[in-house]
Write a protein that holds these residues in place. Structure first.
Motif, PDB file in Angstrom:
ATOM      1  N   THR A  52      -8.645   9.992  -0.252  1.00 48.08           N
ATOM      2  CA  THR A  52      -7.954   9.481   0.978  1.00 48.08           C
ATOM      3  C   THR A  52      -7.955   7.974   1.195  1.00 48.08           C
ATOM      4  N   LYS A  53      -9.133   7.283   1.245  1.00 41.21           N
ATOM      5  CA  LYS A  53      -9.318   5.912   1.240  1.00 41.21           C
ATOM      6  C   LYS A  53      -8.427   5.094   0.143  1.00 41.21           C
ATOM      7  N   ALA A  54      -8.551   5.704  -1.166  1.00 41.32           N
ATOM      8  CA  ALA A  54      -8.101   4.788  -2.185  1.00 41.32           C
ATOM      9  C   ALA A  54      -6.695   4.859  -1.999  1.00 41.32           C
ATOM     10  N   ILE A  55      -5.834   6.056  -1.457  1.00 43.55           N
ATOM     11  CA  ILE A  55      -4.310   5.869  -1.377  1.00 43.55           C
ATOM     12  C   ILE A  55      -4.174   5.085   0.156  1.00 43.55           C
ATOM     13  N   GLN A  56      -4.814   5.268   0.973  1.00 41.54           N
ATOM     14  CA  GLN A  56      -4.687   4.379   2.153  1.00 41.54           C
ATOM     15  C   GLN A  56      -4.860   2.844   1.791  1.00 41.54           C
ATOM     16  N   HIS A  57      -5.958   2.207   0.953  1.00 37.72           N
ATOM     17  CA  HIS A  57      -5.888   1.003   0.458  1.00 37.72           C
ATOM     18  C   HIS A  57      -4.866   0.742  -0.297  1.00 37.72           C
ATOM     19  N   THR A  58      -4.392   1.446  -1.151  1.00 34.43           N
ATOM     20  CA  THR A  58      -2.939   1.049  -1.955  1.00 34.43           C
ATOM     21  C   THR A  58      -1.916   0.864  -1.190  1.00 34.43           C
ATOM     22  N   LYS A  71       0.004  -2.843  -1.244  1.00 34.17           N
ATOM     23  CA  LYS A  71       1.033  -2.862  -2.158  1.00 34.17           C
ATOM     24  C   LYS A  71       2.232  -2.641  -1.306  1.00 34.17           C
ATOM     25  N   ILE A  72       2.285  -1.777  -0.255  1.00 37.85           N
ATOM     26  CA  ILE A  72       3.793  -1.359   0.423  1.00 37.85           C
ATOM     27  C   ILE A  72       4.044  -2.339   1.721  1.00 37.85           C
ATOM     28  N   PRO A  73       5.237  -3.018   1.637  1.00 33.74           N
ATOM     29  CA  PRO A  73       5.452  -3.828   2.993  1.00 33.74           C
ATOM     30  C   PRO A  73       5.739  -2.898   4.045  1.00 33.74           C
ATOM     31  N   VAL A  74       5.251  -3.339   5.039  1.00 35.41           N
ATOM     32  CA  VAL A  74       5.759  -2.323   6.243  1.00 35.41           C
ATOM     33  C   VAL A  74       7.035  -2.828   7.060  1.00 35.41           C
ATOM     34  N   LEU A  75       7.909  -2.150   7.153  1.00 32.51           N
ATOM     35  CA  LEU A  75       9.257  -2.556   8.040  1.00 32.51           C
ATOM     36  C   LEU A  75       8.862  -1.982   9.449  1.00 32.51           C
ATOM     37  N   ILE A 135       6.245  10.371   0.403  1.00 32.98           N
ATOM     38  CA  ILE A 135       6.879   9.578  -0.625  1.00 32.98           C
ATOM     39  C   ILE A 135       5.904   9.008  -1.701  1.00 32.98           C
ATOM     40  N   VAL A 136       4.608   8.445  -1.386  1.00 32.71           N
ATOM     41  CA  VAL A 136       3.752   8.081  -1.933  1.00 32.71           C
ATOM     42  C   VAL A 136       3.220   9.137  -2.815  1.00 32.71           C
ATOM     43  N   LEU A 137       2.906  10.399  -2.524  1.00 33.11           N
ATOM     44  CA  LEU A 137       2.541  11.494  -3.332  1.00 33.11           C
ATOM     45  C   LEU A 137       3.429  11.729  -4.061  1.00 33.11           C
ATOM     46  N   ALA A 194       2.533  11.372  -8.338  1.00 35.80           N
ATOM     47  CA  ALA A 194       2.092  12.772  -8.644  1.00 35.80           C
ATOM     48  C   ALA A 194       1.406  12.507 -10.014  1.00 35.80           C
ATOM     49  N   ASP A 195       1.631  11.751 -11.039  1.00 37.74           N
ATOM     50  CA  ASP A 195       1.248  12.053 -12.292  1.00 37.74           C
ATOM     51  C   ASP A 195      -0.461  11.317 -12.098  1.00 37.74           C
ATOM     52  N   GLU A 196      -0.829  10.435 -10.969  1.00 39.70           N
ATOM     53  CA  GLU A 196      -2.190   9.865 -11.256  1.00 39.70           C
ATOM     54  C   GLU A 196      -2.863  10.931 -10.137  1.00 39.70           C
ATOM     55  N   LEU A 197      -2.170  11.756  -9.262  1.00 47.31           N
ATOM     56  CA  LEU A 197      -3.017  12.361  -8.101  1.00 47.31           C
ATOM     57  C   LEU A 197      -3.239  13.928  -8.758  1.00 47.31           C
TER      58      LEU A 197
END
Length: 513
Positions: A9-15, A19-23, A196-198, A202-205
């Motif tokens: 969970t922490k790894a996904i949240q950190h990514t 990496k993802i801009p906030v709109l 959308i992140v998962l 998908a291949d990495e998780l």
């Protein structure tokens, strides 16, 4: 397992954060807005400021330039909006079409931000009001999450039948398929990880989630933070008044990785339910290959077959008050075990329904975390599957010839055939009031019937007389009687309603021929 879930969970949240801009979504944010419109809007504003400085010089060319820029901006704006909605409708799937229908058929509004007004409720016999957000949260929580009933002594020492011999395992292909099925832009849960992140990762998780889900299902382990969720309060459309708690519904926002394992378990339970026929044949909804149209065709066929035999049909439509919120977890697990489902899934459901916690969110306010020890989540992947087992006993109530019951998830109706309506009403009364009838099921399953919404339809052919005979049903509490009288007062001009006599309820009648 807890450490693996926490690290993932922490790894996904950190990514996401890096990496993802906030709109930032504002009240003026529109899905059809483009960069071209932004440039035209900025140009019109720039010329407008120049025009303001030369407003006294009516012969200056800035007047014509500003007028042309505004007209061009408005023309492109209308074209862009129309093209966007046409593209959305042409590429839309089934849910999008229903969304479009709702948007077209709904009445217009001023676009203002809605809020929950002062709520009126009863504390015993005392009328009270909730004005602060803290008081509103307490009143709404009492309405959304009924208290857990006392332990049922009839469940202790119960001997369950032998479960199915086989039970499935979690496969990596199932995890990948569920990740691809996620709707990408649904609101996330407390972990703030969008679907959308998962889906994109998908291949990495898949391999990491495989070992976590396998431990959860095979070893009955649970990660507690995944069972914590947010509950957003939304108003039910079309209500005459919004100052009562029943005018609102809770929407649960679960953690996405928790929803994936629930969807996999739901598919397993559905497979073994169909393979071994663990549910009655007349249970529709949530079953593969069965739709609402099948229920309508079944009812139509029963009526027409009875008419060919010179018989009549009476159908009593039941309404269970707060079906999903009133589900008793102990009774649910009992029903699942009693229907031969493999113990692996029963243990998962039992662990899933314990130790849950939620936070109510409304009016920009977040309540304190509340422990949930009752109900099943309305809208989560397992809710429909679990409620099929919860009310399956209703379909076992008919025992004699000319008696049947049909259910579509939480909607159930009892059907009776006979030579006249006196016979059919007697059969319906028997199914409702006998020792293991509907009223008894309602008490045992903590699911009170909403008598004000019960409807009786008498189907008579043109050769039979459609008499409006009353149907007496056993009454439960004086509060139900009061609610029924109040509903009769509100709807007396729309229905043929019979009076209340003694301690029995007479159901409103609709005669069709």
């Amino acid at each position: 397992m807890d450490s693996s879930c926490k690290d993932l969970t922490k790894a996904i949240q950190h990514t996401i954060k890096s990496k993802i801009p906030v709109l930032s979504i504002t009240p003026k944010s529109k899905c059809w807005w483009t960069k071209e419109l932004m440039q035209l809007w900025q140009l019109a504003n720039k010329l407008g400021r120049q025009l303001y400085q030369r407003w006294y010089n009516t012969m200056h060319t800035i007047h014509g330039q500003h007028s042309a820029a505004v007209k061009n901006y408005r023309r492109i704006l209308e074209q862009t909006k129309c093209q966007h909605w046409w593209d959305w409708l042409e590429k839309g799937d089934d849910p999008d079409l229903w969304t479009a229908h709702r948007l077209v058929s709904s009445s217009g509004s001023d676009g203002g931000k809605t809020g929950i007004p002062v709520l009126a409720y009863k504390d015993g016999d005392k009328a009270c009001t909730a004005s602060t957000n803290h008081e509103k949260g307490r009143v709404l929580a009492r309405s959304f999450f009924p208290a857990k009933p006392c332990s049922d002594s009839s469940l202790s020492g119960y001997k369950y039948p032998k479960a199915c011999l086989h039970a499935g395992k979690v496969m990596q292909e199932q995890i990948r398929a569920q990740l691809k099925k996620l709707k990408p832009y649904k609101a996330p849960g407390p972990d703030s990880i969008p679907n959308i992140v998962l889906t994109r990762c998908a291949d990495e998780l898949v391999e990491r989630l495989f070992y976590i889900y396998q431990a959860m299902l095979e070893k009955s382990l649970m990660y507690k933070p995944w069972k914590e969720f947010n509950t957003v309060v939304l108003c039910k459309p079309g209500k005459p008044s919004y100052n009562i708690p029943k005018a609102y519904r809770p929407i649960a926002l679960l953690n996405t990785m928790w929803k994936v394992i629930m969807a996999i378990v739901a598919s397993h339970i559905t497979f073994y339910t169909e393979k071994y026929q663990l549910l009655p044949a007349n249970h529709f909804g949530g079953c593969p290959g069965r739709t609402t149209a099948d229920v309508i065709h079944l009812l139509t066929n029963k009526v027409k077959v009875a008419w060919r035999k010179q018989e009549v049909v009476s159908v009593l439509f039941l309404d269970i008050e707060g079906a999903f919120p009133n589900v008793n977890p102990m009774r649910l697990v009992h029903n699942i075990r009693n229907r031969h489902l493999p113990s692996k899934y029963t243990n998962f459901v039992q662990n899933m329904l314990t130790g849950r916690a939620t936070v109510l969110k409304f009016n920009g306010y977040a309540s304190e975390q509340m422990i949930i020890d009752n109900r099943i989540g309305q809208g989560d992947p397992l809710s429909m599957v679990l409620y099929q087992y919860y009310n399956a006993d209703l379909l076992d109530i008919p025992e004699h010839k000319g008696e049947e019951a049909v259910a579509y998830v939480d909607n159930t109706f009892m059907l009776a055939l006979g030579k006249d309506f006196q016979v059919t009403h007697r059969k319906l009364h028997n199914m409702m009031s006998k020792q293991r009838g509907v009223v008894n099921w309602s008490k045992m399953h903590s699911s009170p019937l909403e008598y004000s919404k019960l409807v009786l339809i008498n189907f008579a052919s043109r050769h039979k007389k459609a008499d409006n005979l009353p149907l007496l049903l056993p009454h439960v509490t004086f509060l139900d009687l009061y609610d029924y009288l109040f509903s009769c007062y509100l709807t007396i001009s729309h229905n043929h309603l019979t009076p209340i006599l003694g301690t029995n309820v007479l159901v409103p009648i609709v005669s069709l021929s």
